[in-house]
Motif scaffolding. Structure first.
Motif, PDB file in Angstrom:
ATOM      1  N   ASP A   1       0.805  -1.228   0.000  1.00 28.30           N
ATOM      2  CA  ASP A   1       0.000   0.000   0.000  1.00 28.30           C
ATOM      3  C   ASP A   1       0.834   1.271   0.000  1.00 28.30           C
ATOM      4  N   LEU A   2       2.167   1.150  -0.014  1.00 26.68           N
ATOM      5  CA  LEU A   2       3.018   2.336   0.050  1.00 26.68           C
ATOM      6  C   LEU A   2       2.751   3.336  -1.082  1.00 26.68           C
ATOM      7  N   PRO A   3       2.637   2.899  -2.352  1.00 25.61           N
ATOM      8  CA  PRO A   3       2.414   3.888  -3.418  1.00 25.61           C
ATOM      9  C   PRO A   3       1.140   4.699  -3.233  1.00 25.61           C
ATOM     10  N   GLU A   4       0.120   4.091  -2.637  1.00 25.62           N
ATOM     11  CA  GLU A   4      -1.176   4.778  -2.498  1.00 25.62           C
ATOM     12  C   GLU A   4      -1.287   5.535  -1.181  1.00 25.62           C
ATOM     13  N   ASN A   5      -0.798   4.939  -0.094  1.00 22.87           N
ATOM     14  CA  ASN A   5      -1.022   5.530   1.227  1.00 22.87           C
ATOM     15  C   ASN A   5       0.262   6.016   1.907  1.00 22.87           C
ATOM     16  N   GLY A   6       1.401   5.804   1.272  1.00 24.25           N
ATOM     17  CA  GLY A   6       2.642   6.264   1.870  1.00 24.25           C
ATOM     18  C   GLY A   6       2.803   7.777   1.754  1.00 24.25           C
ATOM     19  N   ILE A   7       3.505   8.369   2.733  1.00 25.93           N
ATOM     20  CA  ILE A   7       3.793   9.813   2.708  1.00 25.93           C
ATOM     21  C   ILE A   7       5.175   9.988   2.100  1.00 25.93           C
ATOM     22  N   LEU A   8       5.222  10.456   0.865  1.00 22.01           N
ATOM     23  CA  LEU A   8       6.483  10.547   0.125  1.00 22.01           C
ATOM     24  C   LEU A   8       7.475  11.460   0.850  1.00 22.01           C
ATOM     25  N   ASN A   9       8.693  10.997   0.981  1.00 17.11           N
ATOM     26  CA  ASN A   9       9.769  11.794   1.580  1.00 17.11           C
ATOM     27  C   ASN A   9      10.315  12.745   0.512  1.00 17.11           C
ATOM     28  N   ARG A  10       9.477  13.671   0.117  1.00 22.88           N
ATOM     29  CA  ARG A  10       9.754  14.514  -1.042  1.00 22.88           C
ATOM     30  C   ARG A  10      10.968  15.406  -0.837  1.00 22.88           C
ATOM     31  N   VAL A  11      11.124  15.958   0.349  1.00 18.27           N
ATOM     32  CA  VAL A  11      12.242  16.874   0.603  1.00 18.27           C
ATOM     33  C   VAL A  11      13.574  16.163   0.393  1.00 18.27           C
ATOM     34  N   GLU A  12      13.709  14.982   0.984  1.00 20.94           N
ATOM     35  CA  GLU A  12      14.976  14.258   0.861  1.00 20.94           C
ATOM     36  C   GLU A  12      15.182  13.760  -0.564  1.00 20.94           C
ATOM     37  N   LEU A  13      14.120  13.350  -1.233  1.00 26.67           N
ATOM     38  CA  LEU A  13      14.235  12.890  -2.617  1.00 26.67           C
ATOM     39  C   LEU A  13      14.706  14.018  -3.532  1.00 26.67           C
TER      40      LEU A  13
END
Length: 447
Positions: free
Chosen positions: A392-404
């Motif tokens: 369920d990570l792609p749908e419900n995960g909170i993307l670590n956008r800052v670090e990415l």
């Protein structure tokens, strides 16, 4: 000088000798107190370390003290009794040392006018040398003990080397390179043909199944180790090492490269993700598929344009990138066939070493289905370690956008690398904030 002068001189000499002896006795007393205190601290420290290691074991993902796999438990069944025996011997030896020290401590001179910790000249106890019974005992007992340990060690090693015990045909080729791991799934067990799935950083396996591994390297020597599941196995260029891994529990279990392999060796981690058999089948079916080109006019499509110019010279996205992106000929979209050179022990690659020394970069076809990136150094999702189901990570995960985004902009600043020597990801400092936003939008479609 006269009788008075002689008496004064003798008195001064006696006083001087007395003061000297008092000083020596004080030094001896302080030294013995220091020895006693040091011994007490060593024993107390050893006990404290053992207790802390046991109590805090679950907070340390690289601990071998709480295995969840069959092989890991075989190792624990060997080392735990050895640790117990070693601990008993340690306390017996230290106890004997302290007992002998106390039994034969110096309590004063035989003439009775000395103080604690001092012998008069010529009053030392009788010196002895040699005791055949004791010497034979402390030679035979360790010999027998080590012989017994050797027998059980060999039994365990033979059990760990039994790589034919798999319940499935699937074989996973594990490829180490500076400084990340690649996993190639041969679902039919035939490693001489192109793999059916290629992923990076995270080894996904079904629970309760012995999964055979074929461990290789593209550049230097690495060592594959996920302590809760099994021991270490080296990845050596030009060689293939068989191994097997299994878990009796679902979950995410971390590992670490344990062979020094260059600048970012300490940052070269891996994760084993253990799913139920039904969940693994769902994961497998999704991983086999190729990615779709984003719709024109979207931020994701703009991100693809940036990706094709800045990233596709190394990274592969099945169904979208092609040999043209890597400076080759042919516009046919990439498939798993580009990994066909990995047959044999040389762990060949699809890139020239003029591009990367390792000859490959992480396949990003299903990037968003992983929980980590950058050699598993960073979590891809902020809630990856929660109880959220892995699928369920792609749908419900909170993307670590800052670090990415920081990683895309300047990877060598986020993790040591030698990009100028074609080892590791180079910085992309020329990208604008909008370019990076579009890139992340494109990557977010890779699930």
């Amino acid at each position: 000088m006269g009788p008075v002068g002689d008496a004064n001189k003798r008195r001064d000499v006696y006083k001087s000798n007395y003061i000297t002896k008092l000083g020596e006795r004080e030094v001896s007393r302080n030294l013995k107190a220091l020895v006693w205190l040091s011994s007490l601290l060593v024993v107390t420290g050893a006990i404290a370390l053992i207790v802390v290691a046991i109590v805090l074991d679950d907070n340390h993902p690289l601990s071998t003290l709480s295995p969840v796999g069959r092989q890991g438990r075989d190792i624990a069944a060997l080392i735990n009794p050895i640790f117990i025996v070693a601990g008993v011997i340690f306390f017996l030896v230290q106890g004997a040392v302290l007992a002998l020290w106390w039994r034969y401590r110096v309590s004063g001179s035989e003439s009775g006018d000395g103080e604690f910790g001092y012998y008069e000249d010529g009053e030392f106890p009788e010196q002895i040398h040699g005791n055949n019974r004791v010497e034979i005992g402390w030679t035979l007992v360790p010999t027998v003990l080590l012989a017994v340990i050797s027998v059980f060690t060999l039994i365990t090693l033979f059990a760990l080397d039994d790589v034919e015990a798999s319940d499935e045909d699937m074989v996973v080729t594990v490829v180490g390179q500076q400084w990340w791991w690649e996993y190639q799934y041969h679902l039919d067990g035939n490693t001489s043909t192109p793999p059916d799935i290629v992923t990076a950083n995270e080894l996904v396996i079904p629970v309760g199944v012995d999964v055979p591994l074929d461990i290789k390297s593209r550049d230097v020597i690495h060592s594959f180790w996920i302590p809760k599941l099994n021991g270490k196995r080296d990845a050596v260029p030009g060689r293939a090492h068989d191994w097997v891994i299994q878990s009796e529990e679902t979950g995410r279990f971390r590992g670490q490269c344990t062979e020094f392999c260059g600048l970012a060796h300490g940052y070269m981690k891996m994760v084993a993700v253990v799913l139920t058999k039904q969940e693994f089948a769902q994961w497998r079916d999704n991983q086999i598929t190729s990615a779709d080109m984003p719709q024109e006019g979207t931020a994701a499509h703009e991100g693809w344009q940036v990706f094709s110019q800045q990233c596709a010279s190394c990274h592969v996205v099945n169904g979208i990138t092609s040999a043209t992106n890597r400076g080759g000929s042919g516009t046919e979209a990439d498939t798993w066939d580009i990994y066909r050179e990995l047959s044999g022990n040389d762990a060949g690659a699809y890139l020239s070493q003029d591009t990367l020394v390792a000859g490959a970069a992480p396949n990003l076809t299903h990037l968003m289905t992983r929980s980590t990136f950058a050699g598993s150094w960073y979590d891809l999702y902020l809630n990856a370690d929660s109880h959220l189901n892995y699928l369920d990570l792609p749908e419900n995960g909170i993307l670590n956008r800052v670090e990415l985004e920081k990683w895309i902009h300047n990877a060598p600043e986020r993790k040591p690398a030698a990009a100028d020597e074609l080892r590791g990801m180079p910085a992309r400092s020329s990208l604008s904030p909008q370019d990076i936003d579009n890139l992340v939008a494109f990557m977010s479609t890779l699930d």
